[in-house]
Design a protein around this motif. Structure first.
Motif, PDB file in Angstrom:
ATOM      1  N   GLN A 167       0.859  -1.189   0.000  1.00  0.00           N
ATOM      2  CA  GLN A 167       0.000   0.000   0.000  1.00  0.00           C
ATOM      3  C   GLN A 167       0.890   1.231   0.000  1.00  0.00           C
ATOM      4  OE1 GLN A 167      -3.473   0.020  -0.040  1.00  0.00           O
ATOM      5  NE2 GLN A 167      -3.274   2.229  -0.343  1.00  0.00           N
ATOM      6  N   PHE A 168       0.728   2.096  -0.992  1.00  0.00           N
ATOM      7  CA  PHE A 168       1.577   3.286  -1.084  1.00  0.00           C
ATOM      8  C   PHE A 168       1.314   4.237   0.073  1.00  0.00           C
ATOM      9  CE2 PHE A 168       2.023   3.135  -6.012  1.00  0.00           C
ATOM     10  CZ  PHE A 168       2.710   1.939  -5.888  1.00  0.00           C
ATOM     11  N   SER A 169       2.362   4.962   0.472  1.00  0.00           N
ATOM     12  CA  SER A 169       2.229   5.996   1.494  1.00  0.00           C
ATOM     13  C   SER A 169       2.138   7.358   0.825  1.00  0.00           C
ATOM     14  CB  SER A 169       3.431   5.957   2.439  1.00  0.00           C
ATOM     15  OG  SER A 169       4.602   6.420   1.776  1.00  0.00           O
ATOM     16  N   GLU A 170       1.953   8.396   1.631  1.00  0.00           N
ATOM     17  CA  GLU A 170       1.839   9.755   1.091  1.00  0.00           C
ATOM     18  C   GLU A 170       3.147  10.248   0.482  1.00  0.00           C
ATOM     19  OE1 GLU A 170       0.343  12.292   4.126  1.00  0.00           O
ATOM     20  OE2 GLU A 170      -1.667  11.399   4.125  1.00  0.00           O
ATOM     21  N   LYS A 171       4.250   9.570   0.788  1.00  0.00           N
ATOM     22  CA  LYS A 171       5.537   9.978   0.231  1.00  0.00           C
ATOM     23  C   LYS A 171       5.662   9.626  -1.254  1.00  0.00           C
ATOM     24  CE  LYS A 171       8.955  10.257   3.947  1.00  0.00           C
ATOM     25  NZ  LYS A 171      10.324   9.830   4.345  1.00  0.00           N
ATOM     26  N   ILE A 172       4.790   8.752  -1.734  1.00  0.00           N
ATOM     27  CA  ILE A 172       4.916   8.246  -3.104  1.00  0.00           C
ATOM     28  C   ILE A 172       3.872   8.879  -4.009  1.00  0.00           C
ATOM     29  CG2 ILE A 172       4.813   6.195  -4.564  1.00  0.00           C
ATOM     30  CD1 ILE A 172       5.789   4.580  -2.173  1.00  0.00           C
ATOM     31  N   GLU A 173       4.329   9.379  -5.135  1.00  0.00           N
ATOM     32  CA  GLU A 173       3.441   9.959  -6.139  1.00  0.00           C
ATOM     33  C   GLU A 173       3.664   9.251  -7.469  1.00  0.00           C
ATOM     34  OE1 GLU A 173       2.906  14.164  -8.561  1.00  0.00           O
ATOM     35  OE2 GLU A 173       3.399  14.257  -6.422  1.00  0.00           O
ATOM     36  N   VAL A 174       2.582   8.766  -8.061  1.00  0.00           N
ATOM     37  CA  VAL A 174       2.656   8.056  -9.334  1.00  0.00           C
ATOM     38  C   VAL A 174       2.374   9.023 -10.482  1.00  0.00           C
ATOM     39  CG1 VAL A 174       1.771   6.153 -10.718  1.00  0.00           C
ATOM     40  CG2 VAL A 174       1.910   5.918  -8.225  1.00  0.00           C
ATOM     41  N   ILE A 175       3.281   9.039 -11.435  1.00  0.00           N
ATOM     42  CA  ILE A 175       3.159   9.899 -12.613  1.00  0.00           C
ATOM     43  C   ILE A 175       2.932   9.007 -13.831  1.00  0.00           C
ATOM     44  CG2 ILE A 175       4.310  11.626 -14.040  1.00  0.00           C
ATOM     45  CD1 ILE A 175       6.046  12.274 -11.588  1.00  0.00           C
ATOM     46  N   SER A 176       1.946   9.319 -14.635  1.00  0.00           N
ATOM     47  CA  SER A 176       1.630   8.466 -15.781  1.00  0.00           C
ATOM     48  C   SER A 176       2.538   8.753 -16.981  1.00  0.00           C
ATOM     49  CB  SER A 176       0.172   8.641 -16.205  1.00  0.00           C
ATOM     50  OG  SER A 176      -0.114   7.768 -17.291  1.00  0.00           O
ATOM     51  N   VAL A 177       3.042   7.678 -17.569  1.00  0.00           N
ATOM     52  CA  VAL A 177       3.809   7.798 -18.816  1.00  0.00           C
ATOM     53  C   VAL A 177       2.968   7.297 -19.999  1.00  0.00           C
ATOM     54  CG1 VAL A 177       6.133   7.747 -17.849  1.00  0.00           C
ATOM     55  CG2 VAL A 177       4.917   5.583 -18.231  1.00  0.00           C
ATOM     56  N   ALA A 178       1.660   7.177 -19.789  1.00  0.00           N
ATOM     57  CA  ALA A 178       0.776   6.763 -20.877  1.00  0.00           C
ATOM     58  C   ALA A 178       0.914   7.657 -22.113  1.00  0.00           C
ATOM     59  CB  ALA A 178      -0.676   6.733 -20.395  1.00  0.00           C
ATOM     60  N   PRO A 179       1.021   8.996 -21.949  1.00  0.00           N
ATOM     61  CA  PRO A 179       1.186   9.825 -23.148  1.00  0.00           C
ATOM     62  C   PRO A 179       2.432   9.482 -23.963  1.00  0.00           C
ATOM     63  CG  PRO A 179       0.515  11.180 -21.295  1.00  0.00           C
ATOM     64  CD  PRO A 179       0.831   9.827 -20.745  1.00  0.00           C
ATOM     65  N   LEU A 180       3.526   9.099 -23.287  1.00  0.00           N
ATOM     66  CA  LEU A 180       4.747   8.728 -24.012  1.00  0.00           C
ATOM     67  C   LEU A 180       4.538   7.449 -24.812  1.00  0.00           C
ATOM     68  CD1 LEU A 180       7.552   9.477 -21.372  1.00  0.00           C
ATOM     69  CD2 LEU A 180       7.073  10.735 -23.478  1.00  0.00           C
ATOM     70  N   PHE A 181       3.944   6.437 -24.176  1.00  0.00           N
ATOM     71  CA  PHE A 181       3.687   5.187 -24.894  1.00  0.00           C
ATOM     72  C   PHE A 181       2.667   5.394 -26.007  1.00  0.00           C
ATOM     73  CE2 PHE A 181       5.519   3.175 -21.074  1.00  0.00           C
ATOM     74  CZ  PHE A 181       6.390   2.293 -21.683  1.00  0.00           C
ATOM     75  N   ALA A 182       1.650   6.190 -25.745  1.00  0.00           N
ATOM     76  CA  ALA A 182       0.630   6.450 -26.759  1.00  0.00           C
ATOM     77  C   ALA A 182       1.239   7.152 -27.967  1.00  0.00           C
ATOM     78  CB  ALA A 182      -0.499   7.289 -26.166  1.00  0.00           C
ATOM     79  N   GLU A 183       2.079   8.132 -27.692  1.00  0.00           N
ATOM     80  CA  GLU A 183       2.728   8.863 -28.788  1.00  0.00           C
ATOM     81  C   GLU A 183       3.641   7.940 -29.586  1.00  0.00           C
ATOM     82  OE1 GLU A 183       3.326  12.025 -31.281  1.00  0.00           O
ATOM     83  OE2 GLU A 183       1.923  11.904 -29.602  1.00  0.00           O
ATOM     84  N   ALA A 184       4.353   7.047 -28.884  1.00  0.00           N
ATOM     85  CA  ALA A 184       5.232   6.104 -29.571  1.00  0.00           C
ATOM     86  C   ALA A 184       4.420   5.159 -30.453  1.00  0.00           C
ATOM     87  CB  ALA A 184       6.052   5.307 -28.556  1.00  0.00           C
ATOM     88  N   ILE A 185       3.312   4.646 -29.941  1.00  0.00           N
ATOM     89  CA  ILE A 185       2.454   3.756 -30.727  1.00  0.00           C
ATOM     90  C   ILE A 185       1.921   4.482 -31.962  1.00  0.00           C
ATOM     91  CG2 ILE A 185       0.209   2.578 -30.720  1.00  0.00           C
ATOM     92  CD1 ILE A 185       0.791   1.839 -27.769  1.00  0.00           C
TER      93      ILE A 185
END
Length: 316
Positions: free
Chosen positions: A283-301
């Motif tokens: 379970q992630f704590s407040e110290k961890i922030e997830v940033i999406s790289v979906a735009p990078l993969f989408a652009e590559a595709i």
């Protein structure tokens, strides 16, 4: 898309959330498919729409569980080929066996090479991945490999923090080249942590910090973390050397049991990871922030589909 050839993007069970974000970015419906896991441990995959003559993209990180997801990926490649797909591009956001890239002691397997051979034999026409642990793994394949970088997304987030007196720190010599790219993107200096790993227990001893971090805000950058032990040790060493604050930006958050506790106890103020890895058993704590790289993969595709350059995405 090109003419009547719209993109078809499918999710493996290891990357369902990321695939949904990729399809949202591309404004296309997600491909219909299903994965079944039987009680005896067998995996069954099924494509639920016509792919004959189409160029398809299947997204699957090979972790949590590693071996199950890797075998599932092979089954997907085979299923698409047998269904008559013109080409199958395998998108592996996190290639877990990339760590096994060399024979550095007697009687061991070069696991990354074995996996590369299996992917090719299954029928993959192209591979897209992100921040390979060792870039030379691209040479293990006889098919084109596009190794994307989380750097632009991470740097954008770091810039948004408006930190003062920033220094980029590489946690070891091996990641120093990529750390210099981070430093160049942010227009700051670099330091390197000298560490030694003597066993396969995911623990390393930090020996010294090469470079000046006194009275600086430090951002540690790396490609992946598992136990969090090395990152915690590096952050403590940086504080000992006079750093005022420590942040971390790590592409692949392969967070295992005990990692969150180590990060929470460490001086790290914030840890940024991407969404290349899902289904972590913690379970992630407040110290961890997830940033999406979906735009990078989408652009590559999109660029692959439209036969455009991918290298243009990383001119920094």
């Amino acid at each position: 898309m090109i003419g009547d050839d719209p993109m078809m993007v499918f999710a493996g069970s290891g990357s369902r959330q990321l695939t949904a974000r990729i399809c949202d970015y591309l404004h296309i419906p997600q491909g219909l498919n299903e994965t079944l896991h039987f009680s005896d441990g067998n995996t069954f995959v099924r494509i639920q729409e016509n792919v004959r003559g189409r160029r398809v993209y299947v997204v699957q990180s090979t972790v949590f569980p590693t071996n199950d997801n890797f075998v599932e990926l092979l089954f997907w490649i085979d299923a698409f080929k047998r269904a008559g797909a013109e080409s199958v591009t395998v998108v592996i956001p996190y290639f877990s066996y990339a760590k096994g890239d060399k024979k550095d002691e007697p009687r061991v397997s070069i696991r990354a090479r074995v996996c590369a051979d299996a992917i090719e034999v299954a029928g993959a026409d192209r591979v897209v991945t992100m921040d390979l642990h060792a870039p030379q793994i691209q040479g293990f394949f006889h098919r084109p490999v596009d190794n994307l970088y989380a750097l632009p997304t991470m740097c954008e987030r770091i810039k948004a923090l408006r930190l003062n007196n920033v220094v980029i720190v590489s946690p070891d010599v091996g990641f120093a080249k990529q750390a210099r790219r981070y430093a160049s993107c942010l227009g700051v200096s670099i330091a390197i942590a000298d560490k030694e790993r003597v066993a396969h227990d995911e623990k390393a001893e930090v020996l010294q910090i090469i470079g000046n971090v006194k009275d600086q805000t430090v951002v540690v950058v790396d490609d992946f973390l598992t136990s969090g032990g090395t990152l915690a040790s590096v952050s403590e060493k940086l504080i000992e050397h006079g750093a005022t604050e420590v942040y971390a930006a790590v592409t692949h958050g392969v967070l295992t049991g005990g990692s969150i506790e180590r990060i929470n106890r460490s001086p790290i103020r914030k840890l940024f990871i991407t969404d290349t890895v899902e289904n972590q058993p913690v379970q992630f704590s407040e110290k961890i922030e997830v940033i999406s790289v979906a735009p990078l993969f989408a652009e590559a595709i999109k660029r692959i589909h439209n036969r455009e350059s991918i290298s243009e995405m990383f001119r920094y």
